[in-house]
Design an enzyme around this catalytic site. Structure first.
Site: not given
Length: 368
Positions: A135, A163, A263, A189, A239, A161, A191, A214, A291
């Protein structure tokens, strides 16, 4: 198994470089460890809650409080305890999945060490090694991002990946795809950084042939994830929205995702993580193991989980050196994009006593 006592321990592991996501910058991993002691063995669990409630409602200080006041007394009271019995014992305490996961893992580790059985076999693992990815946090320039990605590819990682967040999405993704070509397994990703008005913008990621996007939207907003699936060709992965096997069934029922990131800390433990895996396999949904900047103790447990047959995509289980100059355990190393699953009893690895002592900032021993 009769538990004689449980230790809570905070350790501080500085990161080799700042790790930036859409919800903040981390400079150090302040890990909360749980050690379960019995007459015959001890077991370790790692709580993945971070310092502040910005990834989820949980945070390390809150985990310490709920473990000390409610969860640990809940498993010390009955006498004989099994890992499978931890969740039922703690069911009356709502939420706090990360704290519960750490406690359950520590109990399970001790139980399997007594039985001289590896965690991967107990969970149903089928692989001796698993594919791993890395990541890449948000950087201060495109050039620095490209250099960072190049370094990880040189180390043999099979998946990158990125961010992303508003203002740092299309251009960095385009730059990485153009620099490293169509053969790179690439995903992004967010978030939860985007909202429903960003749907047309996120659809502009389609030309980059991503493996997945993601969690672009709020964890409770399954409907907008489903809308993105309808208007985009990029597969959607959940996620933060996945908290249990039940929430997974609900997400799949409304078409909110194509892929699930599991996770174990986020969902309440390895046993619930295995149930989510089984739900996804039954529905033909690929899964991978995420992770949370774990130490070697948490990384070992994640590797065991990722050895299950439904984990068909590379997980975020990078080498220890990706994050730490010094880990709590012998360092984990990815070779050729693969990482070996521990074969010893329980999680298959022990903390280094000297590292544990030198990196500990606080500890507390709890008995009946």
């Amino acid at each position: 198994m009769n538990i004689t006592g449980i230790e809570l321990r905070l350790v501080d592991l500085p990161l080799v470089a700042p790790f930036q996501t859409s919800f903040g910058v981390e400079l150090s991993r302040h890990a909360l460890l749980v050690r379960v002691a019995t007459a015959d063995a001890e077991g370790w669990g790692e709580c993945v809650a971070i310092d502040d409630p910005i990834y989820s409602s949980e945070y390390a200080g809150g985990a310490i409080d709920v473990l000390r006041r409610f969860l640990i007394p809940g498993v010390l009271t009955p006498g004989q305890v099994t890992a499978a019995g931890v969740a039922p014992l703690l069911e009356k305490f709502k939420g706090h999945r990360m704290a519960k996961a750490a406690l359950e893992t520590a109990v399970l580790d001790a139980e399997l060490r007594i039985a001289d059985s590896p965690l991967s076999g107990y969970l149903g693992g089928v692989r001796a090694s698993v594919p791993v990815g890395v990541s890449v946090g948000i950087t201060d320039s495109i050039d620095r991002l490209l250099d960072t990605v190049q370094g990880y590819l040189d180390e043999g990682y099979r998946r990158i990946k990125l961010k992303i967040q508003p203002g740092w999405d299309l251009e960095p993704t385009r730059a990485v795809r153009e620099r490293f070509g169509d053969g790179l397994m690439l995903q992004v990703d967010a978030n939860t950084a985007y909202g429903p008005t960003d749907l047309p913008h996120l659809a502009k990621l389609d030309p980059f042939d991503l493996l997945l996007i993601e969690q672009p939207f709020d964890e409770e907003d399954l409907r907008t994830h489903a809308r993105l699936r309808e208007m985009s060709t990029t597969r959607v992965c959940l996620d933060e929205s996945i908290l249990s096997a039940r929430s997974t069934v609900d997400a799949l029922a409304i078409g909110a995702c194509d892929i699930v990131n599991i996770k174990p800390g986020r969902v309440g433990g390895l046993l619930e993580a295995r149930r989510i895996h089984d739900v996804c396999v039954a529905h033909g949904i690929p899964v991978w193991c995420g992770g949370m900047l774990e130490t070697g103790l948490g990384r070992a447990a994640n590797l065991a989980l990722a050895s299950l047959p439904g984990f068909t995509l590379p997980g975020d289980i990078s080498s220890s050196a990706r994050y730490f100059d010094r880990d709590l355990t012998e360092p984990f190393v990815a070779e050729g994009g693969l990482m070996a699953v521990p074969t010893g009893a329980g999680i298959g690895i022990d903390p280094d006593p000297q590292a544990l002592t030198e990196l500990t900032t606080w500890s507390e021993w709890i008995t009946r």
